[in-house]
Design an enzyme around this catalytic site. Structure first.
Site, mmCIF file in Angstrom:
data_model
loop_
_atom_site.group_PDB
_atom_site.id
_atom_site.type_symbol
_atom_site.label_atom_id
_atom_site.label_comp_id
_atom_site.label_asym_id
_atom_site.label_seq_id
_atom_site.Cartn_x
_atom_site.Cartn_y
_atom_site.Cartn_z
ATOM 1 N N HIS A 56 6.587 9.386 4.509
ATOM 2 C CA HIS A 56 5.706 8.227 4.704
ATOM 3 C C HIS A 56 6.180 7.399 5.894
ATOM 4 C CE1 HIS A 56 4.046 4.247 2.841
ATOM 5 N NE2 HIS A 56 3.255 4.720 3.779
ATOM 6 N N GLU A 59 5.199 9.055 9.141
ATOM 7 C CA GLU A 59 3.767 8.819 9.418
ATOM 8 C C GLU A 59 3.568 7.497 10.157
ATOM 9 O OE1 GLU A 59 0.492 6.458 7.396
ATOM 10 O OE2 GLU A 59 1.162 7.971 5.952
ATOM 11 N N HIS A 60 4.256 6.446 9.711
ATOM 12 C CA HIS A 60 4.163 5.147 10.379
ATOM 13 C C HIS A 60 4.724 5.209 11.802
ATOM 14 C CE1 HIS A 60 3.259 2.028 7.113
ATOM 15 N NE2 HIS A 60 3.069 3.198 6.541
ATOM 16 N N GLU A 137 5.053 -3.121 2.160
ATOM 17 C CA GLU A 137 4.102 -2.274 1.448
ATOM 18 C C GLU A 137 4.639 -1.913 0.068
ATOM 19 O OE1 GLU A 137 1.853 2.052 1.948
ATOM 20 O OE2 GLU A 137 2.977 1.197 3.622
#
Length: 830
Positions: A56, A59-60, A137
């Site tokens: 994840h 991905e950022h 997040e």
């Protein structure tokens, strides 16, 4: 490309590049927008166990600049500057990156996408900043009901499986300062971000040869390596009953099934099952449970699926009565599945589902088409439907076994040890109930999937304006707006919203998106999608709005009471956005009216309506003229004069809810006037600042996960929105950062080299219809959007500087919503 006959239900063409990149192309007709989706066949479950969230996190990071494009000119900045769409998603075993743009700018977007995937900068300083974004997040997801329920379901597994592990990532799990972590990050990228593990889907007005030439561009170059093989541990769960404490959100009951060793076609079969399970037609499972006042929502979701195994959750939204009747709900689910498993019943549902899928493919926009075809079994369902039908039979049988049952509500429960997210839960048997006698019957088919004779008008309805088709590919729009004399009629909108709830899904199955919005001083019904269905659906909906069922008044009253407070079902900032249109439309609080038939009749008696149809063929426009004769309220023979905004030139601060763990601020800066040149300038200004605002407040200042700005219209009110939700900053600090950003932007716009972005929104049928309708709501001419687009092409940088000064001086007013008090005396509290 003009000669190409577009077949909306056709499967994509498949081929490969010399490097082994698998490519699938959906050829669209000339004039269409274009979209690309890259699926990386690796996700959260493939990351090293020592570093949860690494996939994840990567991905950022990929959006933060690449060898060929610095962050200021990266894919995100480029797509936002062009007014397109983009996003990414990390799932268990795959990661998707996707965007949609005009066909003219598509090649530039594709080159940026491949360059960031193949050659990311992975700058250490950027990693430190982005880790704080993931931390924000993580904190937001730690309050999310669905996230916590999925974590609780993982506790029911009887064997070690990645589904039960923590994969979101946070500050503790991502030690970016560590050399070992950096090595693992680059090793993961090296292992999976190459041609052998990637798949490209494109929907565009392109020939295959032209796409292959584009993929030979230097920035699209990507290495070829073999895809590593992976094994799956078994997935099994213990059938048990437990309760999870939720601080936020409404009570829910979830039945979770762990499926392993499933036949080919099972993933596609679950989509068919969801269509049947979530139906709200009379006689459906949902309708029977709702009529007993046990539930108010029902859906099937799949939090994990890969290869032949997955987790299926059937979620019920509980009422107070339903909390005591949970055993009866589980019994009803089991008996409904047994009924569904009968050959005649399942065949009926399967036939209806295939009609639904066929219709949906008729109207999907480019990006939605790619998201449909990227799924592994989409082509199987298209070419071998019998295989999927047999898998559906097996899925229904397997779901008749005892599930793991989870109740989630605010009642206290002890803390337990869990990876990542803190859980409070305990074993709890469902309270016994005498099961009712259930009487199942085959539901009627969706009437909006079938052709119906269209009425002919006795005369044209002056309150309906029609705009001719333009490259809409069978998609059209219908908008109906009611404006009320005097104040807004309180909670009656919620009554009608509840009455329309079953119609929303039925319309979606018929290829039409249905919205019913409350603008404070008016209501708006919108239909967009399959053109031939619009008059038929509108005819039925107008009758429903005139005479909603008695149950809608009860359910609407409950919904009205819940809407008065902020809750944890969704992000705070999204709730504020939902409130803004109603508050803009009414200077005063909505009048208090009883929620009954007489009050609704009185409201319709003081309502004036106007309508717009965009993209319909002449015979369908004729049918609409006849249908709209049944519209409640009085038709406006001429467009109404839009009143001057009550907030013009003033600063209002609306404090909603109580201070919470996170602070949300929504600032709306309306246009001072709506002439075409000023709107063009403000739209261009919003495009120019969108990427920089996101980068400054989210990445550099690390205020939080939910950060954005852009040009928006709410009813007749248009302007620029700034939105921030932060786990650390106060409302005063957030607002100070917004003002500081605008001051810095003023300096950057002083450069004569500042670029004025263009506008391709009118190339998209949906955006074109929305723009024309927004112009009508604001009392402008049908061709106003075209005038705005023409004005944008002629703008100079000095116009942006003037618009920014106007915005900063609040000449059109400033309107702020937050879950905190106003920061200073400049604001009038509401």
């Amino acid at each position: 490309m003009a000669h190409l006959r577009f077949e909306p239900t056709a499967a994509p063409q498949c081929f490969s590049t010399a490097e082994g990149l698998r490519v699938r192309l959906l050829q669209l007709p000339a004039g269409s927008q274009a979209a690309a989706l890259v699926r990386v066949h690796a996700g959260a479950h493939d990351a090293p166990a020592a570093y949860p969230g690494l996939a994840h996190f990567l991905e950022h990071l990929l959006f933060l600049g690449s060898a060929g494009y610095p962050v200021e000119d990266s894919l995100m900045a480029f797509v936002q500057g062009c007014g397109g769409q983009l996003n990414a998603s990390t799932r268990e075993r795959h990661t998707d990156f996707f965007f949609q743009l005009s066909a003219e700018t598509f090649s530039d977007g594709l080159q940026r996408l491949f360059d960031m995937l193949a050659r990311p900068l992975l700058d250490p300083a950027a990693q430190l900043r982005e880790r704080e974004v993931l931390q924000a997040e993580f904190l937001a997801r730690a309050q999310d009901s669905e996230t916590l329920c999925d974590a609780a379901h993982g506790m029911a597994l009887d064997t070690a499986h990645p589904f039960a592990a923590f994969h979101a990532g946070n500050r503790a799990s991502l030690p970016v300062e560590s050399a070992a972590f950096q090595q693992a990050l680059r090793a993961y990228h090296q292992q999976f971000y190459h041609a052998g593990a990637l798949e490209l889907l494109v929907a565009a007005p392109l020939e295959p040869a032209a796409l292959l030439r584009l993929l030979k561009a230097p920035h699209c170059r990507i290495e070829a390596r073999a895809q590593p093989s992976r094994s799956l541990p078994p997935l099994h769960a213990v059938a048990r009953s437990a309760r999870l404490q939720l601080a936020n959100g409404r009570p829910r009951l979830e039945a979770a099934f762990c499926l392993d060793g499933m036949p080919l076609g099972s993933a596609a079969a679950l989509d068919a099952l969801a269509s049947s399970l979530q139906a709200e037609a009379p006689g459906s499972l949902f309708a029977l449970l709702r009529d007993r006042a046990w539930i108010d929502r029902l859906r099937l979701r799949v939090p994990y699926w890969h290869a032949d195994q997955g987790v299926v959750v059937i979620e019920f939204g509980l009422t107070a009565e339903g909390l005591a009747a949970r055993a009866g709900i589980i019994d009803a689910l089991h008996r409904w599945l047994c009924f569904l498993g009968q050959d005649a019943v399942l065949t009926h549902h399967w036939g209806e589902y295939r009609r639904v899928r066929e219709r949906s493919l008729q109207v999907m926009p480019p990006l939605a088409r790619l998201r449909h075809w990227v799924e592994p079994e989409a082509l199987l369902a298209h070419e071998q439907p019998d295989t999927v039908y047999q898998a559906l039979r097996e899925v229904v049988v397997r779901l008749q076994s005892a599930p793991a049952v989870l109740t989630a509500d605010p009642r206290p429960a002890p803390a337990i040890e869990a990876a990542g997210f803190a859980l409070r839960m305990a074993a709890e048997e469902l309270p016994p109930i005498a099961p009712p006698s259930w009487h199942w019957a085959l539901p009627a088919g969706n009437p909006w999937l079938c052709a119906r004779p269209l009425p002919s008008p006795a005369q044209n309805e002056p309150a309906l304006r029609c705009v001719s088709p333009q490259n809409a590919n069978g998609q059209s729009a219908l908008y109906l707006h009611w404006r009320f004399d005097g104040e807004s009629p309180g909670g009656l909108w919620h009554v009608l919203d509840r009455a329309l709830r079953p119609a929303i899904q039925a319309a979606q199955q018929a290829g039409v998106e249905l919205r019913f919005e409350d603008f404070g001083n008016g209501w708006c019904l919108s239909l967009f999608g399959y053109a031939a269905a619009l008059p038929v659906i509108a005819d039925d909906l107008l009758k429903l709005l005139s005479e909603p069922p008695a149950s809608a008044y009860v359910d609407g009253g409950r919904q009205f009471a819940e809407a008065a407070r902020l809750h944890g079902e969704e992000l705070l900032i999204r709730q504020l956005i939902g409130r803004l249109p109603r508050l803009l439309g009414s200077a005063d609080a909505a009048m208090s009216v009883p929620l009954d038939r007489s009050a609704l009749s009185a409201a319709w008696a003081r309502a004036h309506w106007q309508a717009l149809a965009v993209g319909l063929a002449p015979e369908l426009n004729d049918a609409l003229h006849a249908v709209l004769g049944n519209t409640p309220g009085r038709a406006l023979r001429e467009p109404a004069e839009v009143p001057q905004p009550w907030y013009a030139g003033r600063r209002f601060w609306w404090c909603l809810g109580e201070p919470a763990a996170e602070t949300a601020v929504l600032l709306f800066c309306p246009l001072p006037t709506r002439d075409a040149r000023q709107e063009a300038t403000w739209r261009a200004l919003a495009r120019a600042m969108e990427s920089g605002f996101f980068r400054r407040l989210r990445s550099e200042l690390q205020l939080g996960y939910a950060v954005f700005c852009g040009f928006r219209q709410f009813g007749e009110h248009a302007g620029i929105v700034f939105a921030v939700q932060s786990p650390s900053a106060t409302a005063a600090q957030i607002f100070a950062h917004i003002e500081e950003f605008l001051a810095r932007l003023s300096e950057s716009l002083d450069s004569d080299t500042a670029q004025v972005p263009g506008d391709s929104a009118l190339d998209d049928p949906r955006q074109r219809a929305e723009r024309i309708w927004q112009a009508c709501l604001a009392g402008q001419a049908i061709d106003h959007p075209a005038q705005v687009a023409a004005a944008m092409r002629e703008l100079r940088p000095e116009a942006l500087r003037a618009a920014l000064a106007t915005l900063r001086n609040a000449q059109g007013g400033w309107y702020c919503l937050a879950n905190a008090a106003a920061p200073d005396a400049r604001w009038q509290a509401r």
